[in-house]
Design a protein around this motif. Sequence first.
Motif, PDB file in Angstrom:
ATOM      1  N   ARG A   1      29.369 -41.557   8.132  1.00  0.00           N
ATOM      2  CA  ARG A   1      29.535 -41.054   6.770  1.00  0.00           C
ATOM      3  C   ARG A   1      30.301 -39.740   6.773  1.00  0.00           C
ATOM      4  O   ARG A   1      31.040 -39.428   5.840  1.00  0.00           O
ATOM      5  CB  ARG A   1      28.153 -40.862   6.141  1.00  0.00           C
ATOM      6  N   GLN A   2      30.136 -38.961   7.851  1.00  0.00           N
ATOM      7  CA  GLN A   2      30.876 -37.705   7.963  1.00  0.00           C
ATOM      8  C   GLN A   2      32.373 -37.982   8.032  1.00  0.00           C
ATOM      9  O   GLN A   2      33.181 -37.224   7.486  1.00  0.00           O
ATOM     10  CB  GLN A   2      30.425 -36.940   9.205  1.00  0.00           C
ATOM     11  N   TRP A   3      32.731 -39.050   8.701  1.00  0.00           N
ATOM     12  CA  TRP A   3      34.141 -39.449   8.732  1.00  0.00           C
ATOM     13  C   TRP A   3      34.617 -39.791   7.317  1.00  0.00           C
ATOM     14  O   TRP A   3      35.715 -39.406   6.905  1.00  0.00           O
ATOM     15  CB  TRP A   3      34.338 -40.653   9.652  1.00  0.00           C
ATOM     16  N   ALA A   4      33.785 -40.526   6.568  1.00  0.00           N
ATOM     17  CA  ALA A   4      34.145 -40.891   5.196  1.00  0.00           C
ATOM     18  C   ALA A   4      34.347 -39.648   4.335  1.00  0.00           C
ATOM     19  O   ALA A   4      35.277 -39.571   3.527  1.00  0.00           O
ATOM     20  CB  ALA A   4      33.075 -41.794   4.589  1.00  0.00           C
ATOM     21  N   ARG A   5      33.469 -38.652   4.513  1.00  0.00           N
ATOM     22  CA  ARG A   5      33.610 -37.410   3.756  1.00  0.00           C
ATOM     23  C   ARG A   5      34.902 -36.693   4.141  1.00  0.00           C
ATOM     24  O   ARG A   5      35.564 -36.082   3.294  1.00  0.00           O
ATOM     25  CB  ARG A   5      32.414 -36.492   4.029  1.00  0.00           C
ATOM     26  N   ALA A   6      35.285 -36.748   5.417  1.00  0.00           N
ATOM     27  CA  ALA A   6      36.535 -36.125   5.848  1.00  0.00           C
ATOM     28  C   ALA A   6      37.724 -36.824   5.199  1.00  0.00           C
ATOM     29  O   ALA A   6      38.708 -36.181   4.815  1.00  0.00           O
ATOM     30  CB  ALA A   6      36.651 -36.180   7.377  1.00  0.00           C
ATOM     31  N   VAL A   7      37.642 -38.140   5.060  1.00  0.00           N
ATOM     32  CA  VAL A   7      38.708 -38.882   4.385  1.00  0.00           C
ATOM     33  C   VAL A   7      38.792 -38.464   2.924  1.00  0.00           C
ATOM     34  O   VAL A   7      39.879 -38.268   2.367  1.00  0.00           O
ATOM     35  CB  VAL A   7      38.462 -40.401   4.501  1.00  0.00           C
ATOM     36  N   GLU A   8      37.648 -38.307   2.284  1.00  0.00           N
ATOM     37  CA  GLU A   8      37.634 -37.865   0.884  1.00  0.00           C
ATOM     38  C   GLU A   8      38.291 -36.493   0.737  1.00  0.00           C
ATOM     39  O   GLU A   8      39.059 -36.265  -0.207  1.00  0.00           O
ATOM     40  CB  GLU A   8      36.195 -37.814   0.363  1.00  0.00           C
ATOM     41  N   ARG A   9      37.988 -35.577   1.654  1.00  0.00           N
ATOM     42  CA  ARG A   9      38.551 -34.230   1.560  1.00  0.00           C
ATOM     43  C   ARG A   9      40.063 -34.231   1.778  1.00  0.00           C
ATOM     44  O   ARG A   9      40.787 -33.473   1.131  1.00  0.00           O
ATOM     45  CB  ARG A   9      37.880 -33.304   2.578  1.00  0.00           C
ATOM     46  N   SER A  10      40.539 -35.060   2.692  1.00  0.00           N
ATOM     47  CA  SER A  10      41.962 -35.025   3.038  1.00  0.00           C
ATOM     48  C   SER A  10      42.823 -35.908   2.149  1.00  0.00           C
ATOM     49  O   SER A  10      43.990 -35.609   1.918  1.00  0.00           O
ATOM     50  CB  SER A  10      42.162 -35.435   4.500  1.00  0.00           C
ATOM     51  N   VAL A  11      42.259 -36.989   1.618  1.00  0.00           N
ATOM     52  CA  VAL A  11      43.054 -37.962   0.853  1.00  0.00           C
ATOM     53  C   VAL A  11      42.747 -37.890  -0.638  1.00  0.00           C
ATOM     54  O   VAL A  11      43.646 -37.819  -1.478  1.00  0.00           O
ATOM     55  CB  VAL A  11      42.819 -39.396   1.380  1.00  0.00           C
ATOM     56  N   ILE A  12      41.468 -37.894  -0.989  1.00  0.00           N
ATOM     57  CA  ILE A  12      41.077 -38.021  -2.398  1.00  0.00           C
ATOM     58  C   ILE A  12      41.034 -36.674  -3.114  1.00  0.00           C
ATOM     59  O   ILE A  12      41.556 -36.536  -4.227  1.00  0.00           O
ATOM     60  CB  ILE A  12      39.717 -38.745  -2.504  1.00  0.00           C
ATOM     61  N   ALA A  13      40.439 -35.663  -2.484  1.00  0.00           N
ATOM     62  CA  ALA A  13      40.274 -34.361  -3.158  1.00  0.00           C
ATOM     63  C   ALA A  13      41.593 -33.746  -3.617  1.00  0.00           C
ATOM     64  O   ALA A  13      41.685 -33.255  -4.749  1.00  0.00           O
ATOM     65  CB  ALA A  13      39.518 -33.394  -2.249  1.00  0.00           C
ATOM     66  N   PRO A  14      42.666 -33.742  -2.790  1.00  0.00           N
ATOM     67  CA  PRO A  14      43.925 -33.155  -3.271  1.00  0.00           C
ATOM     68  C   PRO A  14      44.481 -33.841  -4.510  1.00  0.00           C
ATOM     69  O   PRO A  14      45.096 -33.210  -5.365  1.00  0.00           O
ATOM     70  CB  PRO A  14      44.870 -33.329  -2.067  1.00  0.00           C
ATOM     71  N   LEU A  15      44.263 -35.155  -4.626  1.00  0.00           N
ATOM     72  CA  LEU A  15      44.747 -35.877  -5.800  1.00  0.00           C
ATOM     73  C   LEU A  15      43.915 -35.523  -7.025  1.00  0.00           C
ATOM     74  O   LEU A  15      44.445 -35.378  -8.123  1.00  0.00           O
ATOM     75  CB  LEU A  15      44.687 -37.384  -5.534  1.00  0.00           C
ATOM     76  N   ALA A  16      42.606 -35.391  -6.825  1.00  0.00           N
ATOM     77  CA  ALA A  16      41.722 -35.093  -7.954  1.00  0.00           C
ATOM     78  C   ALA A  16      41.979 -33.712  -8.533  1.00  0.00           C
ATOM     79  O   ALA A  16      41.683 -33.457  -9.706  1.00  0.00           O
ATOM     80  CB  ALA A  16      40.266 -35.216  -7.514  1.00  0.00           C
ATOM     81  N   LYS A  17      42.536 -32.786  -7.749  1.00  0.00           N
ATOM     82  CA  LYS A  17      42.798 -31.431  -8.227  1.00  0.00           C
ATOM     83  C   LYS A  17      43.951 -31.384  -9.226  1.00  0.00           C
ATOM     84  O   LYS A  17      44.182 -30.362  -9.863  1.00  0.00           O
ATOM     85  CB  LYS A  17      43.110 -30.517  -7.042  1.00  0.00           C
ATOM     86  N   ARG A  18      44.707 -32.449  -9.347  1.00  0.00           N
ATOM     87  CA  ARG A  18      45.871 -32.430 -10.228  1.00  0.00           C
ATOM     88  C   ARG A  18      45.507 -32.545 -11.703  1.00  0.00           C
ATOM     89  O   ARG A  18      46.362 -32.497 -12.562  1.00  0.00           O
ATOM     90  CB  ARG A  18      46.814 -33.579  -9.847  1.00  0.00           C
TER      91      ARG A  18
END
Length: 307
Positions: free
Chosen positions: A138-155
């Motif tokens: 799950r920690q890997w999944a959270r890392a994916v969220e931070r690197s892939v999903i979070a930058p997009l959500a900030k827009r």
Amino acid sequence: MQAADKLDRGMYERYREVRLLAQRRDLAPGNADLASRRAVLDSIQQSYGFYDWIGMAGLDGRVQVAGRGLLEGANVAQRPRYRNALQGVNVGDVHEAVLLAKLLPRRGNEPRRFVDVAFPYQDADGRTAGVLGVHLSRQWARAVERSVIAPLAKRGHVDALIIGSNGTVLLGPPGLQGKTLDLPSLRLAQHQETGHLVERWPDGTSYLVGFGRSKGFDSYPGLGWTVLVRQTQQEAYTPARALRQRAWSAASCSRSCSRSSAWCWRATSPVHSGAWWARPSASAAAKACAWPRAAAAMSRWRRCRTP
């Protein structure tokens, strides 16, 4: 889409990592006893942080040694990760835990889901001795969220989702995770790597959706995942509508200014054309006739200049 490429590169790092672990000589049978190999696996699991489980099974499919001793002695010969790794398929798509479900703590009501990466390992003589496999955590999944999903959500008011090859939402808004979607964007992603369209989702809302399909990176073959980025149609088109309104306002102002400039030129033209009356050669009668016209033109010109 850059998000899909970032996802592939991140998965490639885990893929390469496990391949290198399977080549470590201090894990090869014949080079170290089980206790020493288990200590190495424990150290790897603590250092990397991306593995919920890491272990080594022999050619008979029985787990010989594993981090924290989990599943040691269990037979995994029928598990896809074991069979596929021996056949050259080294990564498996997301699946629910079977053997580990009772051994690992459950987070909330959502079942544990894993991505498997596995490679054959060799003994001290260089012969294939079994399979080293890991479950990404799950920690890997959270890392994916931070690197892939979070930058997009900030827009702005934007949602980003990672969809499995079967349409299951792997990562994304909490209300959608684990659900299966059947959308035109997902079907379109099977035929073209990137694109966008407006489509209606199960919640009844129309979204502008951009999509990018995972295609792998270097030796990592990819899992056919799709990255979707969605924004409600109303919010997506608001900046365009505002820009169009400003363009119309600017064009209207420009036309008004053009008309005012033309009127002022016409109003003052008698001053320029009648400037001959100031010449010494002009007769007194001509000057007398020209002066009222020039005075009237000057008065109109001043009114034009007054804001």
